[in-house]
Design a protein around this motif. Sequence first.
Motif: not given
Length: 152
Positions: A101-111
């Motif tokens: 699973f490749l996951l890319v998230a917005p920089e400010e997202s943690v939760g």
Amino acid sequence: MKIAELLNPNAIAGELKATGKEEALGELTDVLAKAFGNLDPEEVLRVLHEREALGSTGIGEGVAIPHGKLARLDRLLLAFGRSRGGVDFDSMDGRQAHLFFLLVAPEESVGVHLKTLARISKLLKNPAVRRRLIDAPAEDLYTIIAEEEDRM
């Protein structure tokens, strides 16, 4: 947020050709970029490499969850890949990885980032789920992920 809600069926690579980590990251990034269009594959690879430099995201049991954060994203993006032959991914247990699973998230997202990583780990912790994903025809992978996630 469910994995199946985040995973675009067009962001699934049912038969990765890669044998090494670099090739696998490249293939998965290409799948993600094609499915979501507005991504810079080089930028995605850069953040993935930065994360891999901290320690392999090959978590063992044939599973790898490469991930990173990008500044200009407005939501988390997810891709799935499978390699029946296996990829040398420097996994913690020394075994080859087959499910990615490749996951890319917005920089400010943690939760949402951490919750999604935990949900993926929980899904793929089950040996029967891993076996089902490895053995299935490529066109059934999204359905299997959705079905198995509903059983969690």
